[in-house]
Design a protein around this motif. Structure first.
Motif, mmCIF file in Angstrom:
data_model
loop_
_atom_site.group_PDB
_atom_site.id
_atom_site.type_symbol
_atom_site.label_atom_id
_atom_site.label_comp_id
_atom_site.label_asym_id
_atom_site.label_seq_id
_atom_site.Cartn_x
_atom_site.Cartn_y
_atom_site.Cartn_z
ATOM 1 N N LEU A 165 98.325 33.408 -81.938
ATOM 2 C CA LEU A 165 99.602 33.358 -82.657
ATOM 3 C C LEU A 165 100.579 34.378 -82.081
ATOM 4 O O LEU A 165 101.769 34.097 -81.926
ATOM 5 C CB LEU A 165 99.370 33.618 -84.153
ATOM 6 N N GLY A 166 100.050 35.549 -81.725
ATOM 7 C CA GLY A 166 100.893 36.600 -81.156
ATOM 8 C C GLY A 166 101.478 36.214 -79.802
ATOM 9 O O GLY A 166 102.484 36.758 -79.370
ATOM 10 N N MET A 167 100.828 35.267 -79.130
ATOM 11 C CA MET A 167 101.348 34.814 -77.833
ATOM 12 C C MET A 167 102.482 33.806 -78.016
ATOM 13 O O MET A 167 103.167 33.452 -77.060
ATOM 14 C CB MET A 167 100.213 34.179 -77.000
ATOM 15 N N ILE A 168 102.669 33.327 -79.253
ATOM 16 C CA ILE A 168 103.704 32.311 -79.504
ATOM 17 C C ILE A 168 104.874 32.903 -80.298
ATOM 18 O O ILE A 168 106.033 32.719 -79.931
ATOM 19 C CB ILE A 168 103.099 31.116 -80.273
ATOM 20 N N VAL A 169 104.527 33.626 -81.388
ATOM 21 C CA VAL A 169 105.582 34.194 -82.230
ATOM 22 C C VAL A 169 106.439 35.145 -81.387
ATOM 23 O O VAL A 169 105.915 36.028 -80.707
ATOM 24 C CB VAL A 169 104.959 34.952 -83.422
ATOM 25 N N GLU A 219 103.334 49.828 -78.048
ATOM 26 C CA GLU A 219 104.498 50.205 -78.863
ATOM 27 C C GLU A 219 104.384 49.666 -80.283
ATOM 28 O O GLU A 219 105.069 50.126 -81.170
ATOM 29 C CB GLU A 219 105.782 49.696 -78.214
ATOM 30 N N GLU A 220 103.485 48.686 -80.472
ATOM 31 C CA GLU A 220 103.314 48.124 -81.817
ATOM 32 C C GLU A 220 102.497 49.056 -82.701
ATOM 33 O O GLU A 220 102.848 49.310 -83.841
ATOM 34 C CB GLU A 220 102.589 46.776 -81.741
ATOM 35 N N CYS A 221 101.365 49.545 -82.177
ATOM 36 C CA CYS A 221 100.436 50.254 -83.068
ATOM 37 C C CYS A 221 100.054 51.643 -82.565
ATOM 38 O O CYS A 221 99.368 52.374 -83.270
ATOM 39 C CB CYS A 221 99.163 49.419 -83.272
ATOM 40 N N GLY A 222 100.466 51.999 -81.360
ATOM 41 C CA GLY A 222 100.184 53.353 -80.888
ATOM 42 C C GLY A 222 98.859 53.496 -80.156
ATOM 43 O O GLY A 222 98.510 54.589 -79.719
ATOM 44 N N TYR A 223 98.115 52.398 -80.019
ATOM 45 C CA TYR A 223 96.865 52.467 -79.247
ATOM 46 C C TYR A 223 97.188 52.874 -77.807
ATOM 47 O O TYR A 223 98.181 52.421 -77.233
ATOM 48 C CB TYR A 223 96.174 51.099 -79.265
ATOM 49 N N PRO A 281 93.066 41.997 -66.841
ATOM 50 C CA PRO A 281 93.207 40.534 -66.812
ATOM 51 C C PRO A 281 94.464 40.093 -67.563
ATOM 52 O O PRO A 281 94.879 40.743 -68.523
ATOM 53 C CB PRO A 281 91.939 40.034 -67.523
ATOM 54 N N ALA A 282 95.055 39.002 -67.100
ATOM 55 C CA ALA A 282 96.350 38.562 -67.641
ATOM 56 C C ALA A 282 96.305 38.335 -69.146
ATOM 57 O O ALA A 282 97.288 38.564 -69.845
ATOM 58 C CB ALA A 282 96.805 37.297 -66.933
ATOM 59 N N GLU A 283 95.156 37.901 -69.677
ATOM 60 C CA GLU A 283 95.114 37.572 -71.104
ATOM 61 C C GLU A 283 94.776 38.783 -71.968
ATOM 62 O O GLU A 283 94.717 38.685 -73.181
ATOM 63 C CB GLU A 283 94.124 36.434 -71.374
ATOM 64 N N TRP A 284 94.583 39.935 -71.320
ATOM 65 C CA TRP A 284 94.270 41.140 -72.095
ATOM 66 C C TRP A 284 95.431 41.459 -73.024
ATOM 67 O O TRP A 284 96.598 41.264 -72.680
ATOM 68 C CB TRP A 284 94.027 42.323 -71.143
ATOM 69 N N CYS A 285 95.087 41.924 -74.234
ATOM 70 C CA CYS A 285 96.130 42.379 -75.149
ATOM 71 C C CYS A 285 95.584 43.569 -75.914
ATOM 72 O O CYS A 285 94.418 43.939 -75.743
ATOM 73 C CB CYS A 285 96.536 41.256 -76.107
ATOM 74 N N CYS A 286 96.412 44.192 -76.714
ATOM 75 C CA CYS A 286 96.013 45.397 -77.438
ATOM 76 C C CYS A 286 94.751 45.120 -78.265
ATOM 77 O O CYS A 286 94.736 44.196 -79.072
ATOM 78 C CB CYS A 286 97.151 45.853 -78.347
ATOM 79 N N PRO A 287 93.684 45.908 -78.082
ATOM 80 C CA PRO A 287 92.449 45.659 -78.822
ATOM 81 C C PRO A 287 92.575 45.996 -80.301
ATOM 82 O O PRO A 287 91.735 45.609 -81.096
ATOM 83 C CB PRO A 287 91.425 46.573 -78.143
ATOM 84 N N ALA A 315 98.823 43.022 -79.688
ATOM 85 C CA ALA A 315 100.137 42.905 -79.038
ATOM 86 C C ALA A 315 99.915 42.564 -77.557
ATOM 87 O O ALA A 315 98.970 43.051 -76.943
ATOM 88 C CB ALA A 315 100.906 44.209 -79.167
ATOM 89 N N PRO A 316 100.780 41.717 -76.990
ATOM 90 C CA PRO A 316 100.622 41.384 -75.573
ATOM 91 C C PRO A 316 100.927 42.582 -74.679
ATOM 92 O O PRO A 316 101.518 43.566 -75.126
ATOM 93 C CB PRO A 316 101.646 40.274 -75.364
ATOM 94 N N ARG A 317 100.535 42.477 -73.412
ATOM 95 C CA ARG A 317 100.650 43.650 -72.544
ATOM 96 C C ARG A 317 102.081 44.076 -72.316
ATOM 97 O O ARG A 317 102.329 45.242 -72.037
ATOM 98 C CB ARG A 317 99.929 43.461 -71.205
ATOM 99 N N ASP A 318 103.047 43.159 -72.472
ATOM 100 C CA ASP A 318 104.432 43.599 -72.249
ATOM 101 C C ASP A 318 104.952 44.478 -73.387
ATOM 102 O O ASP A 318 106.064 44.979 -73.335
ATOM 103 C CB ASP A 318 105.359 42.408 -71.967
ATOM 104 N N GLN A 319 104.108 44.656 -74.420
ATOM 105 C CA GLN A 319 104.484 45.586 -75.489
ATOM 106 C C GLN A 319 104.036 47.014 -75.168
ATOM 107 O O GLN A 319 104.196 47.912 -75.982
ATOM 108 C CB GLN A 319 103.849 45.163 -76.817
#
Ligand code: FE
Length: 223
Positions: free
Chosen positions: A40-44, A174-178, A201-207, A211-215
């Motif tokens: 969902l985060g990849m679409i919203v 930037e979303e959660c400070g991780y 990897p391209a599909e990696w996001c904040c664990p 949040a996607p990597r561009d965040q």
């Protein structure tokens, strides 16, 4: 009548709960909260990927549907994949699904889409009747799927860690400070220590918050 609107970041947890309902009904899928929130985060907020419509009643999201964006070279136009149509069980039978679908179709027409494609379970005749009544015709095309493995994480060259003067920079969500610290890697995603942020990897996001990597931005602990 409850308004239908485009989903925002804050709606992701509620949409993920609706998807859990949907995936527990469908034969090919099983619910997984982390995956749903990640998807969902990849679409919203990413209209080039797709648009999610939600119907909200007294602060509760009671139904959703999404249009994923693709291109038809046959039509020379944008085409949409309609996915994840679901109405909360206690709100079924009130026409919410119809309104969501019609809203999404009208929106797609205004946006210049030339076609909408959707998949349903082969034996879900109620769904077949529903979509047929909305002008969808059954296709003779058959669906094939190939699940793809996780990509190999590249072996970090030995000089990237532990040597004075060659410390890899950390990146902060930037979303959660991780903070992703390359000297630690990311256990959650099976990223071994020493992998620079740029080589994740391209599909990696904040664990933590998905949040996607561009965040992420470079993290300077001096600041
Ligand atoms: Fe985060």
């Amino acid at each position: 009548m409850e308004p239908i609107r485009i989903a925002a970041e804050k709606d992701i947890p509620q949409c993920a709960r609706l998807l859990a309902l949907l995936f527990s009904q469908e034969h090919e899928f099983a619910p997984d909260k982390k995956h749903q929130e990640q998807g969902l985060g990849m679409i919203v907020g990413h209209p080039s990927a797709g648009t999610i419509f939600v119907c909200e009643k007294e602060g509760l999201i009671v139904g959703m549907v999404m249009l994923l964006s693709t291109v038809s070279t046959a039509l020379g136009k944008k085409a949409a994949l309609l996915e994840d149509m679901v109405v909360s069980p206690e709100y079924r039978g009130q026409g919410i699904g119809s309104r969501l679908l019609e809203h999404a179709c009208d929106w797609a027409v205004r946006q210049g889409f030339g076609r909408i494609t959707l998949l349903t379970d082969g034996d879900n005749e109620a769904a077949h009747r529903f979509y047929a009544a909305k002008g969808f015709a059954r296709s003779e095309m058959v669906v094939f799927r190939k699940p793809l493995p996780m990509p190999e994480v590249p072996e970090a060259p030995p000089h990237t860690i532990g040597q004075a003067g060659c410390v890899l920079p950390a990146w902060i969500c930037e979303e959660c400070g991780y903070v992703y610290d390359p000297s630690e890697g990311d256990l959650e995603w099976n990223i071994r220590p020493g992998v620079p942020f740029e080589r994740m990897p391209a599909e990696w996001c904040c664990p933590v918050c998905s949040a996607p990597r561009d965040q992420f931005r470079l993290f300077d602990s001096q600041l």
